[in-house]
Design a protein around this motif. Structure first.
Motif, short mmCIF file in Angstrom:
data_model
loop_
_atom_site.label_atom_id
_atom_site.label_comp_id
_atom_site.label_asym_id
_atom_site.label_seq_id
_atom_site.Cartn_x
_atom_site.Cartn_y
_atom_site.Cartn_z
N VAL A 231 0.84 -1.19 0.00
CA VAL A 231 0.00 0.00 0.00
C VAL A 231 0.88 1.24 0.00
O VAL A 231 2.02 1.22 0.47
N TYR A 232 0.32 2.32 -0.55
CA TYR A 232 1.04 3.61 -0.49
C TYR A 232 0.03 4.74 -0.49
O TYR A 232 -1.13 4.58 -0.87
N GLU A 233 0.51 5.90 -0.05
CA GLU A 233 -0.32 7.11 -0.05
C GLU A 233 0.56 8.31 -0.33
O GLU A 233 1.65 8.45 0.22
N VAL A 234 0.09 9.19 -1.23
CA VAL A 234 0.68 10.51 -1.43
C VAL A 234 -0.17 11.47 -0.62
O VAL A 234 -1.32 11.73 -0.97
N CYS A 235 0.37 11.94 0.48
CA CYS A 235 -0.48 12.59 1.48
C CYS A 235 0.05 13.95 1.91
O CYS A 235 1.23 14.25 1.75
#
Length: 365
Positions: A231-235
């Motif tokens: 999983v990844y997030e650009v936050c």
């Protein structure tokens, strides 16, 4: 500004709407230059628009330079072609937006130009633009008034575009590696995932204090617990701390987690991703930064934290006495009196080792 307001009122008296809602553009300036051969041979009429940045000429002819998001374009206005409407241009100023119709030709100096057959005001600018060469040197103003920075410095607009390309390329790379992009809560009842001070707010519906996240680590790890493996997030994260060239209270971060992988696997993944991103803007895998050219060839260098610091100090930092640590803090101008031992060592590392790491390098162990 007073003179511009007078012009605005005069335009209204003449029945000109200084702020129309739309304009039907057929070509950007970049498209005009790319299609010049066809457009000039066929004498096809184009409809284009942009911001006026220079005006020169007198009498019954004048040249103006316009800019849009893609290019600059010279336009040519003639009294014998425009009739009474030519005189309307006296109420235009640098900074105004205008739309125009016309045909394409090249001047004697070989500059692609639009010969205007009709034009319209799209937006009257009431404040003068900064002078490009001496009106916007103030760094603080550039950052506080980004819109002026973008107007005066086209290279800044290019940086924004490259940032978008890199974010898209980053997502494409991770998606191909089997990662899924997720969104986790920005408002959190308990902040965590980093050692930082949070911004505090209040949730009226629940009568509960909440915090803007300082990191999204804990929620991403819960997804791993729930069964996802990548999983990844650009936050957007928020930390209520100092501001300098390396720190901002609000910033964008990429955070990712992968099951069944250790830090060696993650280093290899990051190497591949950075190489992919660099090639997006430089196929030679080289980028110029300040006065240096940095090469992004795998594998990246790996240095051990303690070993590299010991090498620079000439002794074992972990067994050194507190007075020895304090002495080196003083030598390098570090305000150490309120710092714990580990923070002192880390500050010394930043001065002696980190500041000298130029090429892509992993600091490990």
């Amino acid at each position: 500004m007073e003179e511009r307001l007078k012009k605005l009122e005069k335009l209204k008296e003449l029945g000109v709407n200084p702020y129309p809602y739309n304009f039907d553009r057929t070509h950007t300036f970049h498209q005009i230059k790319d299609d010049f051969a066809t457009l000039s041979q066929t004498e096809q009429k184009v409809s284009t628009c942009g911001r006026v940045i220079t005006v020169r000429g007198h009498g019954k002819t004048l040249f103006a330079t316009l800019t849009d998001e893609t290019e600059r374009m010279q336009v040519y206005l003639r009294k014998d072609r425009l009739g009474e409407k030519f005189d309307l241009f006296q109420y235009f100023d640098v900074g105004d937006f205008m739309g125009l119709d016309g045909t394409i030709f090249k001047t004697k100096t070989d500059e692609i130009t639009v010969l205007v057959s009709d034009y319209v005001l799209l937006s009257k600018s009431l404040r003068p633009l900064p002078e490009k060469w001496h009106g916007l040197r103030d760094i603080e103003m550039r950052y506080r008034k980004r819109y002026l920075d973008l107007i005066a410095n086209t290279e800044v607009r290019d940086i924004f575009k490259k940032r978008t390309r890199l974010l898209n390329a980053m997502r494409q790379f991770l998606d191909k590696q089997g990662f899924i992009e997720v969104e986790t809560p920005v408002l959190q009842a308990i902040y965590g995932g980093a050692a930082a001070n949070p911004f505090k707010t209040h949730y009226k519906a629940l009568d509960q204090d909440m915090f803007l996240r300082i990191a999204d680590e804990l929620y991403l790890k819960r997804l791993i617990v729930g069964g996802y493996e990548k999983v990844y997030e650009v936050c957007r994260d928020f930390r209520n701390e100092g501001i300098d060239r390396m720190h901002n209270p609000e910033f964008t971060m990429l955070e990712l987690y992968q099951a069944y992988a250790d830090y060696n696997d993650i280093m290899e993944l990051i190497e591949q991703m950075i190489e992919h991103l660099v090639m997006e803007i430089s196929p030679e895998k080289k980028l110029k930064f300040a006065d240096r050219t940095i090469e992004f060839n795998r594998p990246f260098k790996r240095v051990k934290y303690v070993d590299s610091l010991n090498e620079r100090l000439g002794f074992d930092v972990l067994s050194a006495g507190e007075s020895e640590i304090d002495k080196h803090c003083e030598q390098h101008g570090i305000d150490y009196k309120k710092l714990a031992r580990g923070s002192k060592i880390d500050k010394i590392f930043s001065e002696l080792v980190q500041n000298n790491l130029i090429d892509p390098t992993f600091v490990v162990d």
